[in-house]
Each structure stands twice: as C-alpha cells, then as structure tokens.
Write a protein that holds these residues in place. Structure first.
Motif, PDB file in Angstrom:
ATOM      1  N   GLY A 102       8.656 -87.326  75.963  1.00 19.40           N
ATOM      2  CA  GLY A 102       9.151 -85.960  76.153  1.00 19.40           C
ATOM      3  C   GLY A 102      10.645 -85.866  76.051  1.00 19.40           C
ATOM      4  N   GLU A 103      11.324 -86.904  76.527  1.00 14.65           N
ATOM      5  CA  GLU A 103      12.768 -86.997  76.439  1.00 14.65           C
ATOM      6  C   GLU A 103      13.105 -88.476  76.361  1.00 14.65           C
ATOM      7  N   HIS A 104      14.350 -88.738  76.015  1.00 17.52           N
ATOM      8  CA  HIS A 104      14.835 -90.109  75.974  1.00 17.52           C
ATOM      9  C   HIS A 104      14.673 -90.752  77.363  1.00 17.52           C
ATOM     10  N   LEU A 105      14.168 -91.982  77.392  1.00 18.26           N
ATOM     11  CA  LEU A 105      14.044 -92.694  78.673  1.00 18.26           C
ATOM     12  C   LEU A 105      15.246 -93.629  78.811  1.00 18.26           C
ATOM     13  N   ALA A 118      18.413 -89.365  64.943  1.00 17.85           N
ATOM     14  CA  ALA A 118      18.045 -90.732  65.290  1.00 17.85           C
ATOM     15  C   ALA A 118      18.897 -91.715  64.518  1.00 17.85           C
ATOM     16  N   GLU A 119      18.722 -92.972  64.889  1.00 16.44           N
ATOM     17  CA  GLU A 119      19.428 -94.062  64.231  1.00 16.44           C
ATOM     18  C   GLU A 119      18.449 -95.229  64.265  1.00 16.44           C
ATOM     19  N   MET A 120      18.395 -95.988  63.178  1.00 18.27           N
ATOM     20  CA  MET A 120      17.470 -97.112  63.135  1.00 18.27           C
ATOM     21  C   MET A 120      18.268 -98.404  63.103  1.00 18.27           C
ATOM     22  N   TYR A 130      13.795-100.544  64.618  1.00 23.67           N
ATOM     23  CA  TYR A 130      13.595 -99.793  65.866  1.00 23.67           C
ATOM     24  C   TYR A 130      14.432 -98.516  65.805  1.00 23.67           C
ATOM     25  N   PHE A 131      13.837 -97.417  66.273  1.00 21.92           N
ATOM     26  CA  PHE A 131      14.532 -96.126  66.246  1.00 21.92           C
ATOM     27  C   PHE A 131      15.049 -95.757  67.632  1.00 21.92           C
ATOM     28  N   ARG A 132      16.275 -95.218  67.638  1.00 26.03           N
ATOM     29  CA  ARG A 132      16.875 -94.715  68.871  1.00 26.03           C
ATOM     30  C   ARG A 132      17.021 -93.215  68.668  1.00 26.03           C
ATOM     31  N   LEU A 133      16.517 -92.421  69.611  1.00 25.41           N
ATOM     32  CA  LEU A 133      16.604 -90.969  69.490  1.00 25.41           C
ATOM     33  C   LEU A 133      17.911 -90.517  70.115  1.00 25.41           C
ATOM     34  N   LEU A 134      18.629 -89.651  69.416  1.00 29.37           N
ATOM     35  CA  LEU A 134      19.983 -89.312  69.868  1.00 29.37           C
ATOM     36  C   LEU A 134      20.127 -87.871  70.327  1.00 29.37           C
ATOM     37  N   GLY A 135      19.075 -87.105  70.233  1.00 31.09           N
ATOM     38  CA  GLY A 135      19.157 -85.703  70.640  1.00 31.09           C
ATOM     39  C   GLY A 135      18.611 -84.830  69.534  1.00 31.09           C
ATOM     40  N   ARG A 136      18.755 -83.553  69.725  1.00 30.49           N
ATOM     41  CA  ARG A 136      18.198 -82.614  68.748  1.00 30.49           C
ATOM     42  C   ARG A 136      19.253 -82.273  67.699  1.00 30.49           C
TER      43      ARG A 136
END
Ligand code: ATP
Ligand code: MG
Length: 648
Positions: free
Chosen positions: A407-410, A510-512, A517-523
C-alpha cells in the motif's frame, strides 16, 4: 490523456519514436537473466552520492527450503517465454464449464472462449472434500467471533443469490455494496458473483455526497447497505447517510439491519441458485482506487483471469500452505480485501479471518492475542498498521510465519522491527488495477529492506524516462509494465484500456538496482524538484524515518521564490515541548541532507499529531499541500474518518 492525467508530458511528435525504442529494448528481454532488465545505454554519472550499501537479508530456514515457489528464476523465465503454458497449467486446476480457446490474446484477453464462475470455484467445487471445514472466521464490531464452513457459505450465498434474483438482479447488472467487513459483505459479494452480476463495493464511512456521486456514476440495479457499522467499539449509524445519498434516485435498497439477524433470515428465504457460468471475461466487480492522487478511478476485474491470478499469488507468493489460516487487516471493500480477504483464500480451499473493527481494537495486545488464539499463519497488512504496532511499544509472541506489507513504501526500520517481533516480513508492490502483486521478494531470494522486490512471474517492469525510453539501473524514472498478467484489469469503468501502445504507466516513480530489485520512490505527480534534482516523496520520507525521533513523515513540494520548496510534516515519536521543536526541526533538516546529499534541503518542518490518510491507510499528501497553499483540496472522500489533524 492517460499520460496527461499522470503528469507525464510527451511532445506528440516524438511519442511514436519513443515507443519504437521501448519495443526494441523489449525484444531483447528474452535473452537476459530472469529479473534483470534489457541491456540499456551506459549509466550517466549519478547526480547524488551513491546511497550507503543497503542491507541484504537471507530469508530464514525453513521458509526458503519449503517455499511454494522453489525456483523463482525458472518460473519467471517460463512465465515470459511461454505464458500460455505457465498460466494455462494453473488454470487447469479450476472448474470450467467450457474450456478456453486460447490462454491469452490481445483482443480476447485471458482464457477467451472459456466459461466458468468464480463462486463455483470458490465454494461449490470444494463441497465434496471441505463441506465441514472452516472457510471464514469473522470478528464483528461487538466482539462476536464466528466460524463459517464451506457448506454454510455455499448454502447461504446460493440462497442470497436467489433472493437477489427475486429482487430483479440479473447477469451483468451492477449492484452497489455498502457493507462493513464481515459475513454479510462476504456473502453478498459471493452471491452476486454467483449470479454473474457485477459487485461494486463502496467503503462504509464514505459520506453521503461522494456515495451519491458514485451511485450516479454507476447507475446500479440495487444497493445493498448496512444501517450501521462499528468503529472502535462504537456503533456508527449509516441509515441517514444512505437515505441522503439515494434521495430521489430510483434505486431499491436491500438493508442489512446491523442490530438484528434479519439479513441472514432474508437470505435464507431465497431458493438456492446454482452458479451461472459466464464467459471468462465477464465482469466480476468494479472497484474504485484509493484516490490518493485525485478522484478515484473505477477499475473492472473479470471472472477468469482474476480467479487464476489471485489464487496463483496466494499459493506461490504469499506462500500459503494447505491448512493454514490467512488474515488481512484490509477492509473487504478494498482490492486487498477482495483478492486476499475473500476470493483467493476460498479458491485455494483455505481459511481466512476477517475483522470488522480496527485490527488493534481495543488494544494492540488484543491484536497479538487474536493472532495467537486463531493460529494465524500469514498476515497481509499495511505499513501504517505495522508502524502503529511498533509505536505502541511492547510486542507479544504470535504464531505468525510470514508478514506481507503493501500500500505504501515499507521503511527499513519498520520492516526490521516487524521481522524481529512478528515474523519474516516482505514488502511488495501492486495496485487496484493489477488485482494481485507485481513486485515482491520471493522467499528464495535475498531480501533488501527498502526495496519492493523483483518482478513476479508474468510481470515485465521497466523504469523509463518521460519519453518512454528505458533507463539504466540506478536511475529513477517512471515505472511501466510491458505486458498484462492474468489478475490485471483490462479496462477502467469508463472503458479506457490500461495498456496504451503496449505500455501501462503505473503512475509511480521507481529505480532499479543492478540485480533487478525495484525501489519505489513515490508517485509521479508528487515528485519534488529541488534545484537540478528530482526527489520522490518516499525517498525523503524514508530518509527522515531513519531518525529515532520520527514516527511518521510526509514530504510535500510547494512553489517558492526560487522554484519548488519542500515542507516536511513530522509526527514525533514522543510529544514535544514547544521549546524543543525548533531545535529538532533543524536537526531533522540536517539529518535529511546527511542522508540524501546537500540538495535535499527542506524549507520547513511542521510537527503534527497525525497525518491525513485514505481509508486504505495511505498518506493524502495532496490535502497537506492544499492546506499549505490555501487551496481547495478537491475530492477527499477517501479521507480516513479518524483524522483530526491540523497543519498549523
Ligand atoms: P489513486 O490511483 O486513486 O491515486 P491509489 O493509487 O492510492 O489511488 P491503490 O490502487 O489502492 O490506489 O494503491 C496503489 C498505489 O499504492 C501504488 O500505485 C503505489 O503508489 C502505492 N503502493 C502500493 N504498494 C506499495 C509499496 N510496497 N511501496 C510503495 N508504494 C506502494
Ligand atoms: Mg493509483
């Protein structure tokens, strides 16, 4: 239009060109390692100091050796090389009254030509073997704990389907559902699915005005509504809301009177109906997104692909074993509730626990006690809830084997806390539009706190720039998906397809990394431009959360004298005396720069008692931004009722 809505500006002249490049990169995919991207142009020098080497955790034994997906790289490769074989084999395990012609086609979608019904597969199919097995455990807002077997759910929902048919509901009709999480909601959804009608769950607590708006938009045949629900142990009346929302509309209401068992008695009056076989691509439900970034969008999911997709994920990603108890803290009226609070556990013949009230009502201790007493093995929850547990202090032992957060970044701190006090904890990413997880860390791979994981089988994910060109590892951009997978919706309620020109823009940044592996950075539309650098809100917030005095944080960009400025909203871990605030604010600004570099300069820090969140637990940054700028916040119908915060 879609790109515009996502805030992506693409000069139309260059648009087709960009996608040719994307398509070319795509064709290289088959040759590369399972979760690694296509070869891409040489990386540009990073504009920020490289982040500190991140922590890598090995999943403990026996999680790894006993995982339901023992060989992720192979499964991933197979799912892309031969999607027909891969998904077709899993689909064979279900009852189809007519077999599909092809597993997937561009025009026909998934399992075209096939006929089935998800309710047939969730209930009737199991009866010979599981009639007396507990399918559903419910805890209502008055503390009543009840267990329902497969036999009971099948009979009750079949009769309710008969009752709904008598009220005029036919295959293909839309029916709005405004019920709290619990038996009645589960039965209503299953009964509507059984009829081939389309359920549209609207979260209780939605006010009269937005409820009316949705009803006007949907034009349902019927509304099934509760006259009350329970929050924090107190009854909250709903009848006035429903009456106001439906005033003057030609819309019959089937009431669930919360204080009596009338609904069940009424259901039992109906003649039991057999599940109606429907085409695989017949709509099962529509659901509105959380509305974190604007007006919620209606998304349509269908019987066949959704059934195959969500059940595959519960078995292979959430790793649910036969005989285990699954629990999600999500409301049944959200996608997490639909997919994993109801359909997937029943499709696998499992047992699922649902609770009407908040998971930590009346106390966090009660949550731990329930997990232990009900023997919950796998928990699917949100970062908000894990943060609340962490914040509340003392944890108690449970029998949990796995915890999943979505749901959101952990934040890594919260993941590590949860891993230490609950069980091995896995962040993962998906959306209402996707129906089931798309990025996550399978139990056989090392886990990187802060990362949402690698693409799961069937998912081809890329990070691209605004023109759709694939970016090299380490560069941030827009997260796009390049091919559909079974649980993914094909269209929005207004008929707009998700894929346009072969690409689905997820709306997230995002950034891979080098290992895929993907890191979510926001909308995408909340990105903050500071000088030459663009920051995702999640980047700033996670950096703040590494400070021991920060419980929660939200970063908001506002126009300033020299371009955009960032304001940080911080919920401190302990109440602060006024005189300490300026000092801590300064410390936090320095902390942010120490973490992210000198460009991450915050204009201001505001200490607040809580953050505005959607009912599904996501920070509503656009509300904070509107308050800062003195603007109308727009549609905030999804705002959590408990938010009492002020920004000043
Ligand atoms: P709307 O589309 O109306 O703004 P929404 O996107 O919040 O609402 P959902 O479909 O419920 O509605 O949420 C999906 C979004 O939640 C994702 O696009 C992403 O922004 C966020 N999200 C989900 N899981 C994660 C995760 N593990 N890490 C970071 N963000 C996540
Ligand atoms: Mg969204």
């Amino acid at each position: 239009e879609l790109l515009g809505a996502l805030g992506v500006v693409i000069p139309s002249r260059r648009f087709p060109f960009a996608f040719t490049r994307l398509a070319r990169a795509l064709s290289e995919v088959a040759r590369v390692a399972p979760h690694l991207p296509a070869p891409t142009p040489p990386p540009k020098p990073p504009s920020l100091p490289a982040p500190a080497p991140s922590l890598v955790l090995e999943p403990p034994e026996p999680l790894r050796t006993q995982a339901n997906l023992p060989d992720y790289p192979r499964a991933y490769r197979e799912s892309l090389r031969d999607p027909e074989g891969f998904w077709g084999a899993w689909a064979e395990g279900f009852v189809w009254t007519e077999k599909w012609r092809e597993v997937f086609s561009q025009e026909g979608g998934w399992f075209a030509g096939g006929r089935t019904n998800i309710a047939l597969n969730a209930l009737d199919r199991h009866l010979p073997e599981r009639r007396n097995q507990v399918a559903l455990i419910t805890l209502d807002g008055e503390g009543r704990l009840e267990k329902w077997t497969y036999g009971e759910l099948q009979e009750l929902s079949a009769r309710l389907a008969g009752r709904l048919r008598a009220l005029g509901v036919r295959t293909g009709d839309k029916v709005a559902v405004y019920l709290p999480t619990g038996l009645e909601a589960a039965l209503t959804l299953l009964a509507l699915a059984r009829l081939g009608a389309v359920h549209v769950a609207l979260p209780v607590g939605l006010g009269a005005v937005p409820l009316r708006e949705r009803l006007l938009d949907l034009k349902p045949r019927l509304l099934v509504a509760a006259d009350a629900y329970f929050r924090r142990g107190q009854p909250v009346p709903l009848r006035p809301v429903v009456e106001e929302a439906t005033r003057g509309l030609d819309l019959p209401v089937l009431w669930h009177r919360r204080s009596s068992s009338e609904f069940l008695e009424e259901a039992l009056e109906g003649p039991p109906l057999d599940p109606e076989p429907v085409p695989a691509n017949h709509p099962l439900f529509a659901l509105y997104t959380s509305g974190s970034t604007g007006k919620p969008k209606g998304v349509v999911h269908v019987h066949g692909g959704y059934m195959v997709g969500v059940s595959w994920h519960l078995r292979h990603f959430y790793d649910l074993k036969p005989g285990e108890v699954f629990h999600t803290t999500a409301d049944l009226s959200w996608i997490v509730g639909h997919s994993f609070g109801l359909y997937a556990p029943l499709l696998l013949g499992g047992t699922v626990f649902l609770s009407e009230d908040r998971p930590d009502h009346p106390s966090p201790a009660a949550f731990y006690q329930r997990m232990r007493a009900l023997g919950v093995d796998v928990l699917l929850t949100s970062p908000t809830f894990l943060r609340a547990l962490r914040q509340s202090g003392e944890a108690r032992p449970t029998r949990l084997r796995l915890v999943y957060s979505v749901g959101e970044h952990l934040a890594p701190e919260v993941l590590l806390w949860s891993r230490a006090h609950l069980a091995h904890t896995v962040d993962h990413w998906w959306q209402t539009e996707l129906g089931a997880p798309a990025l996550g860390t399978p139990l056989t791979l090392p886990l990187k706190p802060g990362y949402a994981g690698v693409p799961l089988p069937g998912v081809e994910a890329r990070v691209v720039d605004g023109l759709g060109q694939v970016l090299p590892p380490g560069e941030k951009g827009h997260l796009v998906l390049l091919r559909p997978f079974p649980s993914m919706a094909q269209s929005f309620l207004d008929g707009r397809p998700l894929f346009q020109g072969g690409v689905y823009w997820t709306g997230d940044l995002a950034e891979m990394d080098e290992e895929g592996y993907f890191r979510l950075l926001g909308r995408s539309d909340e990105e903050i431009k500071l000088g030459e650098h663009r920051f995702g809100t999640a980047e700033l917030e996670s950096a703040l959360l590494t400070h021991p005095q920060v419980a929660e944080a939200a970063a908001v960009g506002v126009p300033g004298e020299e371009g955009e400025e960032v304001v940080l909203f911080v919920v401190p871990r302990r109440e602060l005396p006024e005189e300490v605030k300026p000092l801590l604010a300064e410390k936090l600004r320095l902390h942010l720069m120490a973490q992210l570099g000198p460009l991450a300069r915050a204009k201001r820090v505001e200490f607040v008692p809580s953050l505005p969140r959607t009912k599904s637990g996501k920070i509503l940054r656009r509300l904070l931004k509107a308050q800062l700028m003195g603007l109308d916040p727009g549609d905030v119908s999804s705002l959590e009722d408990e938010y009492g915060g002020k920004t000043s």
